[in-house]
Write a protein that holds these residues in place. Structure first.
Motif, mmCIF file in Angstrom:
data_model
loop_
_atom_site.group_PDB
_atom_site.id
_atom_site.type_symbol
_atom_site.label_atom_id
_atom_site.label_comp_id
_atom_site.label_asym_id
_atom_site.label_seq_id
_atom_site.Cartn_x
_atom_site.Cartn_y
_atom_site.Cartn_z
ATOM 1 N N LYS A 1 0.823 -1.208 0.000
ATOM 2 C CA LYS A 1 0.000 0.000 0.000
ATOM 3 C C LYS A 1 0.862 1.265 0.000
ATOM 4 N N GLY A 2 1.982 1.197 0.682
ATOM 5 C CA GLY A 2 2.837 2.382 0.771
ATOM 6 C C GLY A 2 3.841 2.511 -0.349
ATOM 7 N N PHE A 3 3.870 1.528 -1.259
ATOM 8 C CA PHE A 3 4.876 1.542 -2.316
ATOM 9 C C PHE A 3 4.743 2.749 -3.248
ATOM 10 N N PRO A 4 3.541 3.107 -3.715
ATOM 11 C CA PRO A 4 3.443 4.303 -4.569
ATOM 12 C C PRO A 4 3.962 5.568 -3.889
ATOM 13 N N ALA A 5 3.690 5.709 -2.574
ATOM 14 C CA ALA A 5 4.180 6.884 -1.846
ATOM 15 C C ALA A 5 5.711 6.881 -1.770
ATOM 16 N N GLU A 6 6.302 5.683 -1.609
ATOM 17 C CA GLU A 6 7.768 5.584 -1.588
ATOM 18 C C GLU A 6 8.357 6.038 -2.921
ATOM 19 N N LEU A 7 7.730 5.598 -4.005
ATOM 20 C CA LEU A 7 8.220 6.008 -5.326
ATOM 21 C C LEU A 7 8.084 7.518 -5.517
ATOM 22 N N ASP A 8 6.971 8.087 -5.037
ATOM 23 C CA ASP A 8 6.784 9.532 -5.168
ATOM 24 C C ASP A 8 7.841 10.295 -4.373
ATOM 25 N N THR A 9 8.192 9.767 -3.199
ATOM 26 C CA THR A 9 9.224 10.407 -2.377
ATOM 27 C C THR A 9 10.570 10.380 -3.087
ATOM 28 N N ILE A 10 10.913 9.230 -3.664
ATOM 29 C CA ILE A 10 12.177 9.118 -4.400
ATOM 30 C C ILE A 10 12.156 10.018 -5.626
ATOM 31 N N GLN A 11 11.021 10.054 -6.317
ATOM 32 C CA GLN A 11 10.906 10.911 -7.498
ATOM 33 C C GLN A 11 11.127 12.376 -7.132
ATOM 34 N N GLY A 12 10.675 12.768 -5.934
ATOM 35 C CA GLY A 12 10.856 14.154 -5.504
ATOM 36 C C GLY A 12 12.295 14.544 -5.264
ATOM 37 N N THR A 13 13.181 13.579 -5.066
ATOM 38 C CA THR A 13 14.602 13.877 -4.850
ATOM 39 C C THR A 13 15.397 13.921 -6.146
ATOM 40 N N LEU A 14 14.746 13.573 -7.271
ATOM 41 C CA LEU A 14 15.447 13.488 -8.552
ATOM 42 C C LEU A 14 15.183 14.743 -9.381
ATOM 43 N N PRO A 15 16.075 15.054 -10.293
ATOM 44 C CA PRO A 15 15.842 16.194 -11.197
ATOM 45 C C PRO A 15 14.587 15.977 -12.037
ATOM 46 N N ALA A 16 13.997 17.045 -12.490
ATOM 47 C CA ALA A 16 12.788 16.974 -13.313
ATOM 48 C C ALA A 16 13.061 16.197 -14.597
ATOM 49 N N GLY A 17 12.117 15.367 -14.974
ATOM 50 C CA GLY A 17 12.240 14.617 -16.219
ATOM 51 C C GLY A 17 12.908 13.266 -16.095
ATOM 52 N N VAL A 18 13.451 12.925 -14.925
ATOM 53 C CA VAL A 18 14.116 11.631 -14.733
ATOM 54 C C VAL A 18 13.040 10.575 -14.459
ATOM 55 N N THR A 19 13.019 9.514 -15.239
ATOM 56 C CA THR A 19 12.044 8.433 -15.036
ATOM 57 C C THR A 19 12.611 7.394 -14.072
ATOM 58 N N ILE A 20 11.711 6.698 -13.415
ATOM 59 C CA ILE A 20 12.100 5.672 -12.449
ATOM 60 C C ILE A 20 11.886 4.293 -13.050
ATOM 61 N N GLU A 21 12.883 3.438 -12.893
ATOM 62 C CA GLU A 21 12.766 2.024 -13.247
ATOM 63 C C GLU A 21 12.737 1.194 -11.965
ATOM 64 N N ILE A 22 11.874 0.200 -11.928
ATOM 65 C CA ILE A 22 11.791 -0.680 -10.766
ATOM 66 C C ILE A 22 12.607 -1.936 -11.057
ATOM 67 N N TRP A 23 13.614 -2.157 -10.226
ATOM 68 C CA TRP A 23 14.472 -3.332 -10.337
ATOM 69 C C TRP A 23 14.324 -4.179 -9.073
ATOM 70 N N TRP A 24 14.519 -5.487 -9.226
ATOM 71 C CA TRP A 24 14.491 -6.424 -8.111
ATOM 72 C C TRP A 24 15.809 -7.183 -8.092
ATOM 73 N N SER A 25 16.349 -7.403 -6.906
ATOM 74 C CA SER A 25 17.650 -8.057 -6.807
ATOM 75 C C SER A 25 17.627 -9.152 -5.744
ATOM 76 N N ASP A 26 18.437 -10.184 -5.984
ATOM 77 C CA ASP A 26 18.578 -11.259 -5.005
ATOM 78 C C ASP A 26 19.764 -12.124 -5.415
ATOM 79 N N GLU A 27 20.116 -13.075 -4.546
ATOM 80 C CA GLU A 27 21.203 -13.998 -4.830
ATOM 81 C C GLU A 27 20.701 -15.429 -4.701
ATOM 82 N N ALA A 28 21.301 -16.313 -5.488
ATOM 83 C CA ALA A 28 20.945 -17.730 -5.427
ATOM 84 C C ALA A 28 22.219 -18.558 -5.404
ATOM 85 N N ARG A 29 22.257 -19.493 -4.479
ATOM 86 C CA ARG A 29 23.402 -20.404 -4.398
ATOM 87 C C ARG A 29 23.121 -21.615 -5.273
#
Length: 353
Positions: free
Chosen positions: A164-192
């Motif tokens: 539920k709070g994920f869109p607000a998190e993205l908006d907060t991050i977007q507010g710290t970036l210069p105008a016109g910068v798009t956000i990409e969502i990446w996922w990371s993990d490790e596997a043995r």
């Protein structure tokens, strides 16, 4: 039988014969030709002879034709025997399957079809065979799936709060970036990936137990993987150890794959090498940790399962070098299939669709 039913007046014999010629349903064509005879002034007995049926059947055709037109004369599947469970009972069955059994009450730790048949009889007084219970479950959208381990200390509310709070998190991050910068969502993990590979399910004849090779040696490597489902791209490294230095290399690799002019929000778990202050985070990446003990939020878990099930299990790795080579081959094969990354990785709550 009552008096003859009059045919509807918006058709005639010629029109019905034209429809019979183009129809792809043999039964419909035969019925249309029979009714065309009636339009042309023939007796109902003649129509019954042409159709190869009785007068009562011709009367039924006329009623269907008057009510639905030519489509009413198409063969329809038989309705079959009425189901024993009504809709309310089916929904009650769905709820108890989703909730799972209570061992102290139901005496089992997982539902079998025969257990549910007993529950249905006790609850509704309806007798169903186990196979019939299985058909009901499949009709309700249930399948027999392998359960995923869940940490006993997981906060179940943290998952929904994060979504539920994920869109607000993205908006907060977007507010710290210069105008016109798009956000990409990446996922990371490790596997043995090691010589002790898992054994996956496979097709085999009923009553047999298929075999697969199983190694007991312990050499292994780590795949550091990240995907951007919206673009269908990935960034990965195969490394001998899982530590801060390896994570730094992985961040640098992800940074090189972010689209020019874009900024990556990298979602990952709270492993020590993910949260340490020793990492030099690239300028085009912002880390967003998942809630504790919630790996099911990360689609990389599904990516690893897909790679293991299809490319990395049921085999013997002869050496460490072969582990490296086959891990690299599997990751490169994944990144060559952007549609697979999209299919596995896209989440409604994360990508706003």
């Amino acid at each position: 039988m009552g008096r003859a039913v009059t045919l509807r007046r918006d058709f005639d014999g010629a029109a019905l014969r034209r429809l019979a010629k183009v129809s792809k349903d043999a039964g419909q064509s035969r019925r249309l030709v029979a009714l065309a005879e009636i339009y042309d002034g023939a007796r109902r007995t003649d129509a019954a002879r042409i159709g190869g049926v009785t007068l009562q059947v011709v009367r039924d055709w006329v009623l269907r034709f008057n009510a639905e037109g030519p489509d009413g004369l198409i063969d329809r599947p038989a309705p079959g025997r009425q189901a024993k469970l009504n809709e309310d009972q089916r929904q009650a069955l769905a709820r108890i399957v989703e909730d799972g059994p209570i061992p102290a009450i139901h005496g089992v730790v997982r539902w079998r079809r025969k257990d549910l048949a007993c529950w249905i009889f006790e609850e509704f007084g309806i007798r169903l065979e186990a196979s019939s219970v299985g058909r009901e479950l499949r009709a309700l959208g249930f399948r027999k799936l392998t359960a995923r381990p869940r940490h006993k200390g997981q906060n179940e509310y943290a998952l929904e709060d994060f979504k539920k709070g994920f869109p607000a998190e993205l908006d907060t991050i977007q507010g710290t970036l210069p105008a016109g910068v798009t956000i990409e969502i990446w996922w990371s993990d490790e596997a043995r990936i090691g010589q002790k590979t898992k054994l996956t399910r496979r097709w085999a004849r009923r009553g047999t137990r298929p075999s697969a090779p199983k190694d007991q040696r312990t050499k292994s490597a780590w795949i550091f993987g990240a995907v951007c489902p919206a673009r269908g791209v990935g960034a990965g490294l195969v490394l001998p150890r899982c530590n801060t230095k390896a994570m730094q290399w992985h961040l640098d690799e992800i940074s090189s794959q972010v689209a020019p002019g874009a900024h990556a929000v990298l979602i990952l778990d709270r492993a020590g090498w993910h949260t340490t202050a020793k990492l030099d985070i690239p300028a085009n990446i912002t880390l967003l940790p998942l809630p504790p003990r919630t790996p099911e939020l990360n689609p990389m878990e599904n990516v690893w399962q897909f790679m293991r099930d299809n490319w990395l299990s049921n085999r013997i790795f002869k050496s460490y070098d072969e582990i490296l080579a086959l891990c690299c081959q599997a990751w490169n094969r994944l990144t060559d299939q952007p549609w697979t990354i999209m299919s596995i990785g896209l989440r409604k709550w994360a990508h706003r669709f």
